[in-house]
Design a protein around this motif. Structure first.
Motif, short mmCIF file in Angstrom:
data_model
loop_
_atom_site.label_atom_id
_atom_site.label_comp_id
_atom_site.label_asym_id
_atom_site.label_seq_id
_atom_site.Cartn_x
_atom_site.Cartn_y
_atom_site.Cartn_z
N TRP A 118 0.84 -1.19 0.00
CA TRP A 118 0.00 0.00 0.00
C TRP A 118 0.87 1.24 0.00
CZ3 TRP A 118 -5.11 0.48 -0.73
CH2 TRP A 118 -5.88 -0.69 -0.66
N ASN A 119 0.59 2.11 -0.91
CA ASN A 119 1.32 3.37 -1.01
C ASN A 119 0.32 4.46 -1.35
OD1 ASN A 119 0.88 3.18 -3.87
ND2 ASN A 119 2.67 1.81 -3.98
N GLU A 120 0.81 5.63 -1.67
CA GLU A 120 -0.10 6.75 -1.95
C GLU A 120 -0.96 6.50 -3.18
OE1 GLU A 120 1.96 10.33 -2.85
OE2 GLU A 120 3.54 9.35 -4.00
N HIS A 121 -0.43 5.74 -4.15
CA HIS A 121 -1.20 5.47 -5.37
C HIS A 121 -2.32 4.46 -5.10
CE1 HIS A 121 1.67 7.77 -7.69
NE2 HIS A 121 2.67 7.04 -7.20
N SER A 122 -1.98 3.39 -4.40
CA SER A 122 -3.02 2.40 -4.10
C SER A 122 -4.07 2.99 -3.17
CB SER A 122 -2.39 1.15 -3.47
OG SER A 122 -1.63 1.49 -2.33
N GLU A 123 -3.66 3.81 -2.23
CA GLU A 123 -4.61 4.45 -1.32
C GLU A 123 -5.52 5.41 -2.08
OE1 GLU A 123 -6.41 4.94 2.35
OE2 GLU A 123 -4.73 3.60 1.90
N ALA A 124 -4.94 6.17 -3.01
CA ALA A 124 -5.74 7.12 -3.79
C ALA A 124 -6.76 6.39 -4.67
CB ALA A 124 -4.84 8.00 -4.64
N GLN A 125 -6.34 5.27 -5.29
CA GLN A 125 -7.26 4.52 -6.14
C GLN A 125 -8.36 3.86 -5.30
OE1 GLN A 125 -5.26 1.90 -8.88
NE2 GLN A 125 -4.02 3.55 -9.76
N TYR A 126 -7.98 3.43 -4.11
CA TYR A 126 -8.99 2.84 -3.23
C TYR A 126 -10.05 3.87 -2.85
CZ TYR A 126 -11.12 1.06 1.05
OH TYR A 126 -12.02 0.68 2.01
N ARG A 127 -9.61 5.06 -2.47
CA ARG A 127 -10.56 6.11 -2.10
C ARG A 127 -11.44 6.50 -3.28
NH1 ARG A 127 -9.29 9.18 2.58
NH2 ARG A 127 -7.38 8.51 3.63
N LEU A 128 -10.87 6.57 -4.46
CA LEU A 128 -11.64 6.91 -5.66
C LEU A 128 -12.69 5.83 -5.95
CD1 LEU A 128 -12.19 8.64 -8.16
CD2 LEU A 128 -10.31 7.43 -9.30
N ALA A 129 -12.28 4.58 -5.83
CA ALA A 129 -13.22 3.48 -6.09
C ALA A 129 -14.34 3.48 -5.07
CB ALA A 129 -12.47 2.14 -6.04
N ARG A 130 -14.03 3.78 -3.82
CA ARG A 130 -15.07 3.80 -2.80
C ARG A 130 -16.06 4.93 -3.06
NH1 ARG A 130 -12.90 4.38 3.07
NH2 ARG A 130 -12.55 6.50 2.31
#
Length: 249
Positions: A118-130
């Motif tokens: 998990w990094n800033e990119h995976s966290e950002a994509q997770y938030r966007l998907a949610r």
């Protein structure tokens, strides 16, 4: 009555004012010939026996036709995506299944694979998907369509986890935790492929963190020994109880 001469006198009838006179022959003008007698009224028919009043129908078990939004929580390998889809497909009212993993994988080029960490990119994509899932859920609900979402939400991250889902979908969201035994999730994870398959160490770590949901007040289903059909039925029963007495979260 006799005539003074002794001959019988014709019968007389009484007219208006008490005047009397001879009774006119049957067909004389003004003579109302009696009609045929009215037929006797038929005897009353016995009333038909009324059908028995049906007993009140038993109340529907489970959620029935209620429009609702559900968040199915569980570790990788818990079966939440399969159960959510099965539950949605068998409801008597329109119900949509929204999988967070499916929405995350809409990103083809540049997908931040969580297996790489998990990094800033995976966290950002997770938030966007949610947020995308929450937007879809609100649209479905606004049009009378129930929805069930699934995600591996951790109890130690309430703001970005459960709290985030509540902000995106709405306060009426009903969370339920699907938490089988560790051996079960390891076995199911081994049958997955691609981005969905995690290492045993990662699965064990996620499962351990999910144990924090015990004592949270949320409904928890241990589906270790349940098949998909049984798990979906138990889920529906848990949701019916949650509707009657919403959990505080």
């Amino acid at each position: 009555m006799q005539h003074p001469t002794g001959a019988p006198m014709p019968p007389r009838h009484q007219g208006q004012g008490g005047a009397t006179g001879p009774v006119p022959p049957p067909h004389a003008p003004g003579w109302a010939q009696p009609g045929p007698p009215h037929p006797a009224a038929p005897p009353p028919r016995p009333e038909a026996a009324l059908p028995p009043v049906p007993s009140p129908a038993e109340p529907e078990s489970g959620t029935g036709a209620t429009t609702l939004a559900v968040l199915l929580i569980g570790p990788a390998g818990a079966g939440k995506t399969t159960v959510a889809r099965h539950w949605a497909a068998r409801r008597p009212v329109p119900t949509a299944h929204i999988s967070l993993d499916d929405v995350r994988e809409w990103v083809c080029s540049g997908f931040a694979d969580p297996k790489a960490g998990w990094n800033e990119h995976s966290e950002a994509q997770y938030r966007l998907a949610r947020r995308t899932c929450g937007f879809a859920a609100r649209n479905f609900l606004a049009n009378g369509i129930s929805c069930i979402l699934d995600d591996a939400v951790f109890p130690d991250r309430p703001v970005v986890g459960l709290g985030g889902w509540k902000r995106h979908v709405g306060p009426g969201l009903l969370p339920v935790v699907l938490l089988p035994a560790l051996e079960t999730v390891l076995e199911r994870n081994a049958q997955r492929s691609g981005n969905r398959r995690l290492s045993d160490e990662e699965v064990a770590s996620i499962h351990g963190r999910m144990a924090g949901w015990y004592g949270s007040g949320l409904p928890i289903i241990d589906n270790t020994k349940y098949d998909v059909e049984t798990t979906a039925r138990v889920l529906d029963e848990a949701l019916a109880r949650a509707i009657a007495s919403p959990p505080s979260w």
